[in-house]
Every structure is written in C-alpha cells, then in structure tokens.
Design a protein around this motif. Structure first.
Motif, PDB file in Angstrom:
ATOM      1  N   ILE A  29       2.890   8.766   0.236  1.00 50.24           N
ATOM      2  CA  ILE A  29       3.467   8.317   1.160  1.00 50.24           C
ATOM      3  C   ILE A  29       2.849   6.342   1.489  1.00 50.24           C
ATOM      4  CG2 ILE A  29       0.821   8.533   2.001  1.00 50.24           C
ATOM      5  CD1 ILE A  29       1.090   9.724   4.884  1.00 50.24           C
ATOM      6  N   GLY A  30       3.839   6.427   2.656  1.00 50.11           N
ATOM      7  CA  GLY A  30       3.547   4.954   2.580  1.00 50.11           C
ATOM      8  C   GLY A  30       4.344   3.557   1.548  1.00 50.11           C
ATOM      9  N   GLY A  31       4.532   3.110   0.866  1.00 55.76           N
ATOM     10  CA  GLY A  31       5.033   2.145   0.175  1.00 55.76           C
ATOM     11  C   GLY A  31       6.744   1.722   0.957  1.00 55.76           C
ATOM     12  N   TRP A  32       6.783   1.400   2.447  1.00 55.93           N
ATOM     13  CA  TRP A  32       7.390   1.149   3.199  1.00 55.93           C
ATOM     14  C   TRP A  32       7.489  -0.457   3.001  1.00 55.93           C
ATOM     15  CZ3 TRP A  32      10.500   4.359   4.711  1.00 55.93           C
ATOM     16  CH2 TRP A  32      10.861   5.648   5.663  1.00 55.93           C
ATOM     17  N   GLY A  33       6.567  -1.383   2.478  1.00 53.08           N
ATOM     18  CA  GLY A  33       7.336  -2.567   2.651  1.00 53.08           C
ATOM     19  C   GLY A  33       6.456  -3.979   3.059  1.00 53.08           C
ATOM     20  N   TYR A  34       6.585  -4.736   3.058  1.00 52.12           N
ATOM     21  CA  TYR A  34       5.477  -6.091   4.568  1.00 52.12           C
ATOM     22  C   TYR A  34       6.448  -5.973   4.903  1.00 52.12           C
ATOM     23  CZ  TYR A  34       9.032  -9.598   3.181  1.00 52.12           C
ATOM     24  OH  TYR A  34      10.040 -10.127   3.008  1.00 52.12           O
ATOM     25  N   LEU A  35       7.537  -5.700   5.286  1.00 50.12           N
ATOM     26  CA  LEU A  35       8.749  -5.942   6.476  1.00 50.12           C
ATOM     27  C   LEU A  35       8.701  -4.691   7.272  1.00 50.12           C
ATOM     28  CD1 LEU A  35      11.703  -7.483   5.704  1.00 50.12           C
ATOM     29  CD2 LEU A  35       9.503  -8.292   6.969  1.00 50.12           C
ATOM     30  N   LEU A  36       8.088  -3.144   6.932  1.00 48.48           N
ATOM     31  CA  LEU A  36       8.404  -1.596   7.395  1.00 48.48           C
ATOM     32  C   LEU A  36       7.425  -0.828   7.498  1.00 48.48           C
ATOM     33  CD1 LEU A  36      11.607  -0.061   5.273  1.00 48.48           C
ATOM     34  CD2 LEU A  36      11.181  -1.878   8.408  1.00 48.48           C
ATOM     35  N   GLY A  37       6.165  -1.652   6.956  1.00 49.54           N
ATOM     36  CA  GLY A  37       4.823  -0.766   7.194  1.00 49.54           C
ATOM     37  C   GLY A  37       3.350  -1.336   6.668  1.00 49.54           C
ATOM     38  N   ASP A  38       3.419  -0.821   4.835  1.00 47.67           N
ATOM     39  CA  ASP A  38       1.887  -1.432   4.262  1.00 47.67           C
ATOM     40  C   ASP A  38       1.727  -1.264   4.934  1.00 47.67           C
ATOM     41  OD1 ASP A  38       3.682  -1.203   1.615  1.00 47.67           O
ATOM     42  OD2 ASP A  38       3.693  -3.212   1.404  1.00 47.67           O
ATOM     43  N   SER A  89       1.116  -1.469  -0.035  1.00 47.22           N
ATOM     44  CA  SER A  89       0.200  -0.036  -0.048  1.00 47.22           C
ATOM     45  C   SER A  89       1.227   1.038   0.033  1.00 47.22           C
ATOM     46  CB  SER A  89      -0.845   0.268   0.891  1.00 47.22           C
ATOM     47  OG  SER A  89       0.104   0.191   2.252  1.00 47.22           O
ATOM     48  N   MET A  90       0.542   2.313  -0.782  1.00 44.68           N
ATOM     49  CA  MET A  90       1.260   3.635  -0.585  1.00 44.68           C
ATOM     50  C   MET A  90      -0.264   4.613  -1.197  1.00 44.68           C
ATOM     51  SD  MET A  90       3.416   3.688  -4.174  1.00 44.68           S
ATOM     52  CE  MET A  90       4.032   5.364  -3.462  1.00 44.68           C
ATOM     53  N   GLY A  91       0.667   5.943  -0.521  1.00 45.23           N
ATOM     54  CA  GLY A  91      -0.346   6.956  -1.628  1.00 45.23           C
ATOM     55  C   GLY A  91       0.237   7.811  -2.333  1.00 45.23           C
ATOM     56  N   ILE A  92       0.055   8.686  -3.922  1.00 45.98           N
ATOM     57  CA  ILE A  92       1.102   9.713  -4.267  1.00 45.98           C
ATOM     58  C   ILE A  92       0.086  10.763  -4.365  1.00 45.98           C
ATOM     59  CG2 ILE A  92       0.096   8.535  -6.752  1.00 45.98           C
ATOM     60  CD1 ILE A  92       3.037   9.009  -7.645  1.00 45.98           C
ATOM     61  N   ALA A  93       0.245  11.966  -4.324  1.00 47.22           N
ATOM     62  CA  ALA A  93      -0.189  12.957  -5.336  1.00 47.22           C
ATOM     63  C   ALA A  93       0.112  13.578  -5.620  1.00 47.22           C
ATOM     64  CB  ALA A  93      -0.594  14.250  -3.442  1.00 47.22           C
ATOM     65  N   LYS A  94       0.037  14.896  -6.596  1.00 50.59           N
ATOM     66  CA  LYS A  94       0.139  15.970  -7.140  1.00 50.59           C
ATOM     67  C   LYS A  94      -0.366  17.066  -7.331  1.00 50.59           C
ATOM     68  CE  LYS A  94       0.656  17.140 -12.172  1.00 50.59           C
ATOM     69  NZ  LYS A  94       0.552  18.541 -11.910  1.00 50.59           N
ATOM     70  N   GLY A  95      -0.014  18.367  -6.692  1.00 57.30           N
ATOM     71  CA  GLY A  95      -0.681  19.740  -7.067  1.00 57.30           C
ATOM     72  C   GLY A  95      -0.451  20.297  -7.747  1.00 57.30           C
ATOM     73  N   LEU A  96      -0.215  22.014  -7.824  1.00 56.22           N
ATOM     74  CA  LEU A  96      -0.434  22.546  -9.187  1.00 56.22           C
ATOM     75  C   LEU A  96       1.441  22.203  -9.607  1.00 56.22           C
ATOM     76  CD1 LEU A  96      -2.159  25.841  -7.645  1.00 56.22           C
ATOM     77  CD2 LEU A  96      -2.916  23.863  -8.992  1.00 56.22           C
ATOM     78  N   GLY A 141      -3.132  -1.420   5.811  1.00 54.66           N
ATOM     79  CA  GLY A 141      -4.134  -1.688   4.795  1.00 54.66           C
ATOM     80  C   GLY A 141      -3.694  -1.632   3.383  1.00 54.66           C
ATOM     81  N   SER A 142      -2.646  -2.969   4.040  1.00 54.16           N
ATOM     82  CA  SER A 142      -2.450  -3.545   2.711  1.00 54.16           C
ATOM     83  C   SER A 142      -3.216  -4.775   2.307  1.00 54.16           C
ATOM     84  CB  SER A 142      -1.564  -3.849   1.878  1.00 54.16           C
ATOM     85  OG  SER A 142      -0.146  -4.396   2.559  1.00 54.16           O
ATOM     86  N   ALA A 143      -3.289  -5.926   1.607  1.00 57.99           N
ATOM     87  CA  ALA A 143      -3.348  -6.949   1.557  1.00 57.99           C
ATOM     88  C   ALA A 143      -3.015  -7.969   2.681  1.00 57.99           C
ATOM     89  CB  ALA A 143      -4.003  -7.879   0.097  1.00 57.99           C
ATOM     90  N   TYR A 144      -1.406  -7.694   2.440  1.00 51.51           N
ATOM     91  CA  TYR A 144      -0.804  -8.107   3.025  1.00 51.51           C
ATOM     92  C   TYR A 144      -0.589  -8.483   4.460  1.00 51.51           C
ATOM     93  CZ  TYR A 144       2.955 -10.557   5.385  1.00 51.51           C
ATOM     94  OH  TYR A 144       4.237 -11.420   5.682  1.00 51.51           O
ATOM     95  N   HIS A 145      -1.289  -7.000   4.743  1.00 49.63           N
ATOM     96  CA  HIS A 145      -1.205  -6.300   6.189  1.00 49.63           C
ATOM     97  C   HIS A 145      -2.693  -7.004   6.792  1.00 49.63           C
ATOM     98  CE1 HIS A 145       0.009  -3.894   9.477  1.00 49.63           C
ATOM     99  NE2 HIS A 145      -1.191  -3.813  10.205  1.00 49.63           N
ATOM    100  N   ILE A 146      -3.471  -7.507   6.128  1.00 52.48           N
ATOM    101  CA  ILE A 146      -4.663  -7.992   6.158  1.00 52.48           C
ATOM    102  C   ILE A 146      -4.496  -8.970   6.381  1.00 52.48           C
ATOM    103  CG2 ILE A 146      -7.437  -7.921   5.556  1.00 52.48           C
ATOM    104  CD1 ILE A 146      -7.431  -5.404   4.266  1.00 52.48           C
ATOM    105  N   ALA A 147      -4.365  -9.902   5.970  1.00 54.02           N
ATOM    106  CA  ALA A 147      -4.390 -11.177   5.634  1.00 54.02           C
ATOM    107  C   ALA A 147      -3.604 -11.797   6.485  1.00 54.02           C
ATOM    108  CB  ALA A 147      -3.447 -11.939   4.187  1.00 54.02           C
ATOM    109  N   LEU A 148      -2.259 -11.178   7.386  1.00 45.71           N
ATOM    110  CA  LEU A 148      -1.307 -11.280   7.989  1.00 45.71           C
ATOM    111  C   LEU A 148      -2.410 -11.384   9.664  1.00 45.71           C
ATOM    112  CD1 LEU A 148       1.483 -12.411   9.024  1.00 45.71           C
ATOM    113  CD2 LEU A 148       2.585 -10.371   9.095  1.00 45.71           C
ATOM    114  N   GLN A 149      -2.555  -9.965   9.757  1.00 42.54           N
ATOM    115  CA  GLN A 149      -3.429  -9.701  10.789  1.00 42.54           C
ATOM    116  C   GLN A 149      -4.581 -10.748  11.237  1.00 42.54           C
ATOM    117  OE1 GLN A 149      -4.593  -5.535  10.768  1.00 42.54           O
ATOM    118  NE2 GLN A 149      -2.853  -5.365  12.365  1.00 42.54           N
ATOM    119  N   GLY A 150      -5.205 -11.217   9.842  1.00 36.30           N
ATOM    120  CA  GLY A 150      -5.778 -12.941  10.302  1.00 36.30           C
ATOM    121  C   GLY A 150      -6.082 -14.131  10.751  1.00 36.30           C
TER     122      GLY A 150
END
Length: 326
Positions: free
Chosen positions: A141-150, A127-134, A152-161
């Motif tokens: 934001i995010g995009g740290w990978g499955y060991l450092l964060g992610d 999981s991650m977020g990206i934004a563009k302004g003017l 709300g990602s499918a992997y994170h949800i699955a592992l917690q489950g």
C-alpha cells in the motif's frame, strides 16, 4: 587477497544506501553508507555509478575480490527484480556467485519478521506499507511517490508545513511557529528570500523533506498548526496498517514501523501506536529491531539455503553495534 565466504546486503533507499558485509558466523565485517541507487529517480547511469562507489569501498574494507552472494533492496522496485534487470543494473560492477534484488520495503519487512507474517509501515522521504501473510504473497500500500501521494512521509509533512508557513505570512491562515522555523532552517532573512532558495536551482526534495523534523519540533512546543499536521500524518500511516491488516485477515499479526519519520519523531510514533492499539488490540506495535540491511542478509542466507540461527542474528547485532562505535 584472502578468500572467504562473505555475503553482501544492500539497503538502497530513496536518499542513501547502506551496505554490510557479513560472514557465515554472522560477523558484520564492514559497513558503507553511499548515495541512492534508485535508477528510476536517478537514471541507470548515475545509479550504477553510485553502486560502483559502494562496491569499491566495501571491497577495500573487507579485503576480498568477490562475494559469495549479494542481496540488494532497491527503492526503485515494488517486486522481485528479473534476471535481466539485475544484469542491467549490476553487470560489470558486482563480482559474486549470485545476485538477488527486491524492493527496499521487502528487505525491511524481512528484517522485522524473518519470513513470518507481519505488517511493516515505512516512512522516510516517502512512505508505504508492506505485509506478508501465511503464504509468500506480498501486499503493498502507498509508495506512489511524492507527486501522487506518499501521505505521512517526511516530504509530505514538510511540504504541508512550508505551505502553512507561507499561508500564515500572507495572512490567509493561522499564525504559526512554522514561519520562523522555515526561515531559520533554510537560512532566509525574509520569507520572500525562500523563492530564490527553492527555485534557483530547484531544491532537491530530500532537502525539503528534512524540514519535517522542524514541523515535529513545533508540534512538541504545542503549535496548533504543526500539531494538526503531525497528527494527520500519524493517522495516514496508521490507516495504511489498518488496510493491510484487513486484507491479511489474520488477527494479532505484528505491526512494525521503520524510517526517519518514526525514529526521529516520538510524537508521530506514539500517536501511530496508540491508534493501532485501539483498533488492533491483539497486535504488538513497535519500531523494528534490525535495520533493513540486516533483512538483505537474512534474505541472502535464505536464498542460499543457510539456516539463520538466533545466534547468527545476535552476533550480527553485536558486531554491527561495534562497527558504529569505531
């Protein structure tokens, strides 16, 4: 082989890659789904091998020898690739007048905004977020990978489950439907059978991430433990968007959602959307209309100074849908 101006766009995600060949009028001539080309997680040799397979298939379908221009979105990147990196990855594989490469999140954002201000939250295996302004500056934001964060990602949800199911088996947590769902999903007769299935050999994280859909199904059946997990995932993803909105400081910027966690789990998207509509009342929140590989073509046209007319976008959408029906 015929010579024609054909452009190639590739969405190189963490699990698989999708490539489309498009002509100047916006006709999607061919589509190929291949394996991941993330050279950080796979290694350069394996990623290049996957790219060769993709190129062989798409060239065979389009019946040409080379492309006018190629744009690759690669999940190995967080910014635009250098000429040296592009050469290291594509040299001897892609025949084209020009090759560009950026992150897979960037092309997904372009698919949504076509270069205008906007926020995109992506949740698939990671999981991650990206934004563009003017300006052309990108915020991430995010995009740290499955060991450092992610979060709300499918992997994170699955592992917690999975961990919740194991805790329930040990009598250390609330009873949950996740326990039976886990055994069923991984074809285990007994919970202890999971040890061998997960470690001998180690189970690929993309396979583990697939269990996220089972967590969502249990939540839809009002399982208390699963509900708590998917609600937290929606909150984590919404917080990504809220932080990017604060950094942009542009009221009413559109917020998009992309990735399997959103598209395959209505509860998570609805919760995500509701939270953002409360906190960003002037922003439209929606699933993106075009797939990320369209963003690669849009970016490719931009780099080649080709005007992206609305008629081209609509023709791409129509001919893409026709390919899916074949």
């Amino acid at each position: 082989m015929l010579r024609r101006d054909v452009f190639l766009g590739i969405d190189g995600g963490g699990t698989h890659s999708t490539a489309i060949a498009v002509d100047l009028e916006g006709n999607v001539l061919a589509k190929v789904i291949g394996e991941s080309i993330n050279y950080y997680s796979l290694g350069m040799k394996r990623a290049r091998h996957h790219l060769i397979q993709i190129m062989d298939q798409i060239l065979e379908k389009v019946k040409i020898e080379s492309f006018e221009s190629v744009y690759i979105g690669n999940s190995a990147l967080s910014q635009e690739a250098t000429a040296a990196m592009i050469d290291e990855f594509t040299s001897g594989i892609i025949k084209s007048g020009s090759v560009y490469m950026h992150s897979d999140s960037y092309i997904a954002l372009i698919a949504m905004t076509i270069g205008k201000p906007g926020i995109l939250i992506i949740s698939g295996t990671g999981s991650m977020g990206i934004a563009k302004g003017l300006t052309d500056e990108l915020l991430n934001i995010g995009g740290w990978g499955y060991l450092l964060g992610d979060y709300g990602s499918a992997y994170h949800i699955a592992l917690q489950g999975i961990q919740a199911a194991v805790a329930a088996e040990e009598g250390m947590s609330k009873a949950t439907m996740l326990k039976e769902a886990l055994k069923r999903y991984f074809a285990a007769l007994d919970m202890r059978d999971l040890i061998d299935k997960f470690y001998n050999p180690p189970l690929d994280r993309h396979i583990i991430a697939g269990f996220a859909s089972e967590v969502a199904k249990c939540a839809e059946q009002s399982d208390e433990v699963a509900l708590k997990l998917v609600k937290q995932a929606a909150h984590d993803l919404a917080n990504h968007a809220l932080e990017l909105e604060k950094r942009l400081n542009i009221q009413g910027v559109p917020i998009g959602a992309s990735g399997s966690v959103f598209t395959k789990n209505n509860y998570i998207f609805d919760e995500f959307k509701g939270l953002l509509e409360q906190n960003c009342p002037f922003s439209a929140v929606r699933l993106i209309d075009f797939p990320p590989e369209f963003g690669a073509i849009f970016a490719c046209f931009h780099e080649n100074k080709i005007l992206l007319e609305p008629s081209i976008q609509q023709r791409m959408k129509l001919t893409y849908e026709l390919l899916k029906e074949e």
